[in-house]
Design a protein around this motif. Structure first.
Motif, PDB file in Angstrom:
ATOM      1  N   MET A 176       0.829  -1.198   0.000  1.00  0.00           N
ATOM      2  CA  MET A 176       0.000   0.000   0.000  1.00  0.00           C
ATOM      3  C   MET A 176       0.867   1.254   0.000  1.00  0.00           C
ATOM      4  SD  MET A 176      -2.739   1.120   2.837  1.00  0.00           S
ATOM      5  CE  MET A 176      -2.261   2.795   3.131  1.00  0.00           C
TER       6      MET A 176
ATOM      7  N   ASN B  80      -6.537   6.566   5.824  1.00  0.00           N
ATOM      8  CA  ASN B  80      -6.049   6.105   4.525  1.00  0.00           C
ATOM      9  C   ASN B  80      -6.709   6.787   3.347  1.00  0.00           C
ATOM     10  OD1 ASN B  80      -4.461   3.998   5.740  1.00  0.00           O
ATOM     11  ND2 ASN B  80      -6.406   2.942   6.118  1.00  0.00           N
TER      12      ASN B  80
ATOM     13  N   LEU C  98      -7.644  -0.956  -1.585  1.00  0.00           N
ATOM     14  CA  LEU C  98      -6.578  -0.330  -0.797  1.00  0.00           C
ATOM     15  C   LEU C  98      -5.251  -1.086  -0.912  1.00  0.00           C
ATOM     16  CD1 LEU C  98      -8.280   0.743   2.559  1.00  0.00           C
ATOM     17  CD2 LEU C  98      -7.211   2.251   0.883  1.00  0.00           C
ATOM     18  N   VAL C  99      -5.315  -2.403  -1.024  1.00  0.00           N
ATOM     19  CA  VAL C  99      -4.071  -3.168  -1.135  1.00  0.00           C
ATOM     20  C   VAL C  99      -3.668  -3.375  -2.593  1.00  0.00           C
ATOM     21  CG1 VAL C  99      -4.331  -4.327   1.079  1.00  0.00           C
ATOM     22  CG2 VAL C  99      -5.265  -5.414  -0.971  1.00  0.00           C
TER      23      VAL C  99
END
Lengths: 367, 263
Positions: free
Chosen positions: B1, B35, B153-154
């Motif tokens: 990430m 995030n 997100l990853v």
């Protein structure tokens, strides 16, 4: 093997005592017509004469949904989430379902055991119960109608109680600890037991030899039955999810919103779903509904070498619970030429190419 | 990430705003804040800006006005990933469930009243722009939202659901209202993901998550099953169309079953 008798009047006391060995599960009525294994509080709700449960007993060992492990991407670590399994007792398992578990064992307890399955299998006490077949049962043709092992106790119904076969050290301990509930088996009990078994053997709908089924299925890959029956199939997967020996699962990684931690979950899968045969590059081993339909028939009738049986135990669930009304038995009998609609051989100048290797549309060439 | 914050936009077309409400009320959304930068999501962020470049754009609602056609096109241009959210954005919603012409619908609701927008027949977002991922349902599931964002997100891609509600009925240990009571349950053709919520309460599925894609929604087989239980063609089509008005295969496949009989 040790045989004892449980008089009828002690049945509910016995069930109550079983709770000392762990959480008690048994068949109960869950709706107007259907049964399932549920946790038992009031032992008087236990059904002794159920036909079949919608969920097979595999659900206690190979769970429908299960978290396998948690992971952290940043730390490159994972931690297995094998829960502490408490002992439990599954009461009222039919012979076919005991064979179902034996088949599951050959897959999940082999040289590389599935630890999630194994720990539950070690903690589960199995108590079998005799049954009278209905029109959907065909365990007699699968040779799974009488379990010699795979249980701790097995109860056979007598007019005035139960003839109990003791099948494991745990079974012995359960009997010994409650010895006052049991009696010795008399000659009359044996006669009654034989009587029951004879009646039961007569009660099955079909009495025939299915020895040639396996290769006839392979040879009849182009039989019109496949098109006709797969056409009405809903591909809902209920045949798989109610099957006591279907063991395919799908896994998924679920990442938390921190973008770092997450967990892996597995759930029962069905070979009737598109994604079951889907692999990288969008290729699919079984691209059509017909291929997927046929796959289950071939898988269920293939040979389990460890047990010398087929993977189908004849419980009748896939027919009984099919929303489209597809009969597994009738379709198999059609292939064997035992139903009216057997296939007339077509005359041809060429040597016909038959069998799995020549079947069309099974390798996904249209992709 | 990457350390860079992911830019998120949530845009609403004609809808009840229930989709964004569903997600805005999730406790887990707090985990996302470190995030993510919420560029546009009026329910969460007072200083929302419409339409700025974002990494992920969520769109709820059906395209029902000329202005919304322009809006979705602009969102598409300025977003890396476009996610259609809910039954309206993915299937057109219940507002698509009609055969009446636009004029008539308009008159029924507004009479002679004047409004400041140009109406269109309600359609799914995908009719106008390319959609990269879909969150189904009315309302959509929190679990699906968490799964999709977490996976994005990853830097991976979330899986689509291609199997029916029936699977989740069995996983959950439900009985079957279709077999047992002959109710017109749309579970066999409807995407799973809701954990078979309605059948768990003995309510037949009405298909809010839409028919399964990839040509594996067998409207014909289910119509045959319903027909055998005594339902008419009109009843079957009407029920299947509640959330699938724009499905190109539906009527053709149901008609096939009823034509076969006449011969």
């Amino acid at each position: 093997m040790r045989y004892v008798k449980l008089p009828k009047e002690n049945t509910y006391t016995f069930l109550e005592r079983l709770k000392e060995w762990g959480r008690l599960y048994a068949p109960v009525k869950i709706s107007e017509k259907f049964y399932d294994f549920r946790e038992i509080d009031d032992v008087r709700k236990v059904e002794f004469h159920y036909n079949r449960t919608i969920m097979p007993p595999k659900k206690f060992f190979f769970q429908p949904r299960e978290k396998l492990f948690e992971f952290s991407i940043k730390d490159a670590e994972y931690r297995e989430t094998l829960e502490d399994v408490e002992p439990f007792v599954v009461f009222g398992v039919h012979a076919c379902d005991i064979f179902g578990l034996k088949i599951m064992d050959t897959i999940y307890l082999d040289e590389l055991p599935d630890k999630y399955y194994k720990v539950r299998r070690e903690k589960g006490v199995i108590i079998g119960i005799s049954c009278m077949p209905d029109e959907y049962c065909f365990c007699n043709l699968r040779e799974t109608d009488f379990a010699d092992d795979g249980f701790d106790l097995f109860l056979h119904e007598l007019p005035d109680g139960w003839l109990v076969r003791v099948g494991s050290p745990t079974g012995h301990r359960i009997v010994d600890k409650n010895i006052k509930l049991f009696e010795e088996v008399t000659t009359e009990d044996i006669c009654n037991f034989r009587d029951f078994e004879n009646k039961r053997a007569q009660a099955f709908k079909y009495h025939e030899d299915w020895g040639n089924l396996r290769y006839l299925l392979e040879l009849e890959m182009e039989h019109p039955m496949w098109d006709e029956q797969s056409d009405i199939c809903l591909a809902c997967g209920i045949c798989n999810t109610t099957c006591p020996t279907c063991r395919c699962y799908e896994v998924q990684d679920i990442v938390n919103l921190d973008g770092n931690t997450g967990y892996r979950e597995r759930r029962w899968d069905s070979c009737q779903f598109r994604s079951h045969g889907l692999v990288a590059g969008n290729h699919n081993f079984r691209p059509t509904k017909k291929d997927r339909f046929r796959n289950r028939y071939l898988c269920k009738n293939s040979y389990n070498e460890k047990l010398g049986l087929s993977y189908c135990v004849g419980c009748g669930r896939c027919t009984y619970f099919c929303p489209a009304g597809i009969s597994f038995v009738r379709n198999l009998r059609t292939i064997m030429g035992l139903e009216e609609k057997s296939c007339p051989p077509e005359l041809s100048e060429e040597i016909p190419k038959r069998g799995f290797a020549y079947a069309t549309g099974i390798r996904g060439e249209d992709i | 990430m990457s350390e860079k914050k992911i830019r998120i936009g949530f845009y609403a077309l004609t809808s009840c705003y229930g989709c964004q409400l569903q997600f805005a009320m999730m406790d887990e959304i707090l985990q996302l804040i470190p995030n993510a930068e919420i560029v546009c999501w009026y329910m969460l962020e007072r200083d929302s800006k419409e339409v700025e470049p974002v990494d992920i754009a969520f769109i709820e609602g059906s395209v029902s006005t000329e202005e919304e056609v322009e809006l979705v096109k602009e969102v598409r241009e300025k977003s890396k990933i476009v996610v259609a959210v809910g039954a309206c954005a993915t299937q057109g919603g219940v507002q698509s469930w009609t055969d009446k012409p636009l004029d008539e619908l308009w008159k029924t609701v507004y009479g002679d009243g004047k409004v400041k927008f140009q109406p269109r027949m309600a359609k799914p977002v995908e009719e106008y722009i390319k959609v990269d991922y879909r969150l189904y349902g009315c309302p959509p599931e929190k679990r699906d939202f968490l799964y999709a964002i977490g996976t994005f997100l990853v830097g991976s891609w979330p899986e689509d659901i291609d199997y029916p509600v029936c699977l989740e009925c069995r996983l959950r240990g439900n009985t079957c209202v279709l077999i047992e009571r002959g109710e017109p349950c749309l579970g066999p053709i409807t995407r799973a993901g809701c954990d078979a919520r309605c059948p768990a309460f003995n309510v037949a599925c009405i298909g809010c998550r839409g028919a399964i894609g990839y040509d594996v929604a067998w409207f014909d087989s289910l119509a045959k099953t319903f027909k055998e239980k005594g339902y008419t063609k009109e009843e079957i089509i009407e029920r299947m169309k509640i959330f699938n008005a724009h499905n190109p295969k539906l009527e053709e496949m149901v008609n096939k079953i009823f034509q076969e009989v006449k011969e």
